[in-house]
Design a protein around this motif. Structure first.
Motif, short mmCIF file in Angstrom:
data_model
loop_
_atom_site.label_atom_id
_atom_site.label_comp_id
_atom_site.label_asym_id
_atom_site.label_seq_id
_atom_site.Cartn_x
_atom_site.Cartn_y
_atom_site.Cartn_z
N ILE A 161 3.12 -6.33 5.94
CA ILE A 161 2.74 -6.57 4.54
C ILE A 161 3.16 -5.37 3.69
N GLY A 162 4.00 -5.63 2.70
CA GLY A 162 4.60 -4.54 1.94
C GLY A 162 5.72 -3.92 2.74
N ILE A 218 -0.99 -12.61 0.59
CA ILE A 218 0.14 -12.12 1.38
C ILE A 218 1.17 -13.21 1.64
N MET A 230 -0.15 -2.86 7.35
CA MET A 230 0.15 -2.33 6.02
C MET A 230 0.37 -0.84 6.11
N LEU A 233 0.55 1.09 1.30
CA LEU A 233 0.38 0.01 0.33
C LEU A 233 -1.03 -0.08 -0.21
N TYR A 234 -2.03 0.07 0.67
CA TYR A 234 -3.38 -0.29 0.23
C TYR A 234 -3.94 0.65 -0.83
N LEU A 265 -3.90 -0.41 9.31
CA LEU A 265 -3.70 0.13 7.97
C LEU A 265 -3.31 1.60 8.08
#
Length: 317
Positions: A161-162, A218, A230, A233-234, A265
């Motif tokens: 993601i990202g 997503i 991720m 990104l977060y 993450l």
């Protein structure tokens, strides 16, 4: 340090020494100037330890060092197809993209689109590309240790993601094997276009790109994954999204994860006084851990392979 800092991609990055090194880079590229390359490397050797952890300096130094190599040394440095593709992107058309990046980054040229949305998006794309696919990223991030910590096996499915231009996606492709699947998810189509060109050239069949714009989910509606990942990104989701958008984003991760699935993450955290922080945004890991507890994730493991970054591994419960 505050508990969270978003700022901009240029945080901790534009300084007089960095600008001067950028001028030497342009002289090197425009006039095939070996002396300019040596001067750029000398400046980067001085300023990287004090100014710019994990930023663009190490990538620019890599280009200058490559320029100074013999043909045999250069061929060896470009053996990895992913590194060679990074080089080709910036070297194409007499280094047009690299020249543009340096000029935009250090304001060494007044671009007509500089104050437009298109100009800002172009600058962000080039910045992200040189940061995320930096050939020296392993040296400062310890990428191989991050990969070893992620519980993903051959045949499994992982959502990157990202993904940006595919730094982790291509590595996940090797981990899950031909029977596995990687979803490269990003809101920037230029990144996804680059990944698509790369996997086509390399005959990689287990990566699928997904444009998740505007980023409130997503983009995996109806699909299930074993691991959601991720990196860097977060902090943006935490610091810049509205609460409803953030809720929607995290709930879409939960919906895509299989029962007992894993969320990994990786982000930039606070450092001790006197320690050089990551070059840009950061967020205290405690904020993330407690927020994801609220969302229904249990922290299983955490790592810090470098002082500037943490790796948090959650289980969906």
């Amino acid at each position: 340090m505050s508990l969270i800092h978003v700022g901009s991609n240029d945080s901790f990055a534009i300084t007089p020494d960095g600008i001067q090194a950028g001028r030497y880079m342009l002289e090197m590229l425009a006039n095939n100037n070996r002396s300019a390359a040596q001067k750029a490397v000398a400046i980067y050797d001085q300023i990287i330890p004090r100014e710019n952890y994990g930023g663009e300096y190490s990538a620019l130094r890599w280009f200058a060092q490559l320029f100074l190599m013999s043909n045999q040394e250069k061929q060896k440095a470009l053996q990895d197809p992913f590194v060679a593709s990074f080089y080709d992107f910036f070297a194409d058309n007499n280094f047009a993209n690299l020249k543009e990046y340096v000029k935009r980054k250090y304001l060494l040229q007044q671009d007509e689109d500089q104050l437009t949305e298109a100009g800002r998006n172009r600058a962000i794309f080039l910045e992200d590309f040189i940061l995320f696919n930096n050939p020296t990223r392993e040296a400062w991030e310890q990428t191989s240790k991050v990969l070893a910590a992620i519980p993903v096996s051959p045949g499994q499915t992982i959502a990157d993601i990202g993904s940006g231009p595919g730094y982790y996606s291509t590595r996940f492709s090797q981990k899950v094997g031909v029977k596995g699947q990687v979803y490269s998810i990003d809101t920037v189509q230029q990144h996804l276009d680059y990944i698509n060109r790369y996997i086509q050239r390399q005959d990689i069949t287990n990566i699928t790109t997904i444009n998740s714009y505007p980023g409130t989910t997503i983009g995996l509606e109806g699909k299930q994954v074993d691991v959601a990942f991720m990196c860097s990104l977060y902090h943006n989701i935490y610091g810049m999204s509205t609460a409803p958008d953030r809720d929607s984003f995290v709930q879409s991760i939960k919906a895509a994860l299989k029962p007992g699935g894993t969320l990994v993450l990786v982000d930039n955290g606070l450092v001790e006084p006197g320690q050089l922080p990551y070059h840009g945004p950061y967020v205290a890991k405690e904020l993330i851990v407690h927020q994801f507890r609220f969302y229904g994730f249990k922290l299983k493991q955490e790592y810090a392979f470098i002082p500037q970054r943490y790796v948090l591994i959650f289980e969906k419960v």
